[in-house]
Design an enzyme around this catalytic site. Structure first.
Site, mmCIF file in Angstrom:
data_model
loop_
_atom_site.group_PDB
_atom_site.id
_atom_site.type_symbol
_atom_site.label_atom_id
_atom_site.label_comp_id
_atom_site.label_asym_id
_atom_site.label_seq_id
_atom_site.Cartn_x
_atom_site.Cartn_y
_atom_site.Cartn_z
ATOM 1 N N LYS A 68 -27.489 8.658 10.349
ATOM 2 C CA LYS A 68 -26.632 9.077 9.374
ATOM 3 C C LYS A 68 -26.998 7.898 8.277
ATOM 4 O O LYS A 68 -26.827 8.243 7.149
ATOM 5 C CB LYS A 68 -25.347 8.986 9.645
ATOM 6 C CG LYS A 68 -24.795 10.324 10.692
ATOM 7 C CD LYS A 68 -23.575 10.303 10.876
ATOM 8 C CE LYS A 68 -23.148 11.619 11.863
ATOM 9 N NZ LYS A 68 -21.717 11.986 12.121
ATOM 10 N N ALA A 133 -20.516 6.850 11.892
ATOM 11 C CA ALA A 133 -19.391 8.111 12.217
ATOM 12 C C ALA A 133 -18.124 7.369 11.415
ATOM 13 O O ALA A 133 -17.335 8.108 10.960
ATOM 14 C CB ALA A 133 -19.259 8.100 13.697
ATOM 15 N N LEU A 156 -17.486 -8.181 14.010
ATOM 16 C CA LEU A 156 -16.356 -8.253 13.232
ATOM 17 C C LEU A 156 -16.904 -8.083 11.765
ATOM 18 O O LEU A 156 -16.127 -7.395 10.901
ATOM 19 C CB LEU A 156 -15.476 -9.493 13.314
ATOM 20 C CG LEU A 156 -14.394 -9.685 12.145
ATOM 21 C CD1 LEU A 156 -13.224 -8.570 12.401
ATOM 22 C CD2 LEU A 156 -13.865 -11.113 12.477
ATOM 23 N N ALA A 157 -18.041 -8.518 11.430
ATOM 24 C CA ALA A 157 -18.863 -8.635 10.258
ATOM 25 C C ALA A 157 -18.913 -7.224 9.757
ATOM 26 O O ALA A 157 -18.811 -6.780 8.732
ATOM 27 C CB ALA A 157 -19.922 -9.510 10.273
ATOM 28 N N LYS A 158 -19.366 -6.330 10.666
ATOM 29 C CA LYS A 158 -19.552 -4.916 10.343
ATOM 30 C C LYS A 158 -18.174 -4.364 10.059
ATOM 31 O O LYS A 158 -18.077 -3.618 9.103
ATOM 32 C CB LYS A 158 -20.295 -4.262 11.442
ATOM 33 C CG LYS A 158 -21.645 -4.386 11.762
ATOM 34 C CD LYS A 158 -22.196 -3.331 12.846
ATOM 35 C CE LYS A 158 -22.457 -2.149 12.310
ATOM 36 N NZ LYS A 158 -23.013 -1.155 12.888
#
Length: 279
Positions: A68, A133, A156-158
């Site tokens: 994606k 997603a 966590l950063a994402k």
């Protein structure tokens, strides 16, 4: 013949060809929809090969895991919801280039509200995962009126990056939006959405059952055997389990409408597909 397909890896399990064939039958549209397994390092070339297929005229394709983000890079034009998500699940090939859109979010929201009959407005929502997603559904969940949305991810950063990108949307809709790690999710939630690939790989549910309100709706974006573990976990903890089959049909209906200019009867096709699959 107008050609469409679903691209992914894996893709053999996809029910999208049957869904779009049924949409076409019910709306009187002439088209062919197939599956294409794309090499993990070959998405752009896979799209190029499809566009030159001698069997007909390639008009568009749906994109599933893990491409994606790759599809977003391939598109020359992005819809506002795809630009916000930075992830694309629907490509349309037009004379002025490749157009990218993301119908995942409206598909999930429609399935929750229209098919599961659970209102999102005023509810607390946990979104597990921060990949493509999750990126596709966060904006529509906020727009549907969720009171609070927590994005929980192993890294966590994402999660923080995804939350920051949606801060203005949350503010516009009066929602609290925050990022957490999987082991630090605060409070309980009315709706829990698993947007990770844990189901595909057979991993355990990545959060504690303490996140579930009694009677919470627990949705896995996967369907069939891949969703069984998550759904069993939900039942075991007095939540209402739901797989991603309804989301699949609803997002496909949105893509079909983009391509063909007519909205197919999604609820009917979902009912037929559940009957076909035995539940």
């Amino acid at each position: 013949m107008d050609l469409y397909c679903v691209m992914g890896n894996p893709v053999e399990h996809s029910r999208s060809p049957w869904i779009h064939a049924r949409f076409a039958e019910l709306t009187g549209q002439a088209l062919h929809y197939g599956r294409r397994r794309i090499a993990l390092d070959g998405f752009a070339s896979g799209v190029a090969a499809f566009r030159t297929d001698p069997a007909g005229t390639a008009r568009g394709c749906n994109i599933t895991v893990p491409f994606k983000f790759d599809a977003s890079a391939v598109a020359q034009h992005l819809s506002p919801r795809a630009a916000l998500a930075e992830a694309v699940n629907t490509l349309t090939f037009r004379a002025d280039g490749v157009h990218g859109d993301n119908t995942d979010g409206v598909g999930l929201v429609n399935d929750i509200q229209l098919n599961a009959h659970v209102a999102i407005a005023g509810r607390d929502v946990l979104l597990i995962g921060a990949g493509g997603a999750a990126a596709g559904v966060l904006g529509p969940l906020l727009a549907a009126g969720a009171r609070r949305v927590v994005v929980a991810n192993r890294t966590l950063a994402k999660a923080v990056s995804l939350v920051q990108r949606h801060a203005a949307v949350a503010l516009a809709h009066g929602a609290r939006l925050e990022a957490q790690t999987l082991d630090a999710v605060p409070g309980r939630f009315d709706i829990v959405v698993n947007a990770t690939a844990s189901s595909l790989s057979g991993d355990s549910v990545p959060v504690s059952a303490d996140v579930l309100q009694p009677g919470a709706l627990a949705v896995d974006m996967m369907y069939g055997p891949a969703a069984a573990g998550f759904m069993d976990w939900a039942r075991m903890h007095d939540a209402v389990p739901r797989d991603g089959l309804g989301m699949l049909v609803e997002q496909a209906a949105e893509a079909f409408a983009l391509w063909r200019g007519v909205h197919p009867p999604a609820a009917r096709v979902l009912s037929e597909l559940r009957a076909q699959l035995g539940g």
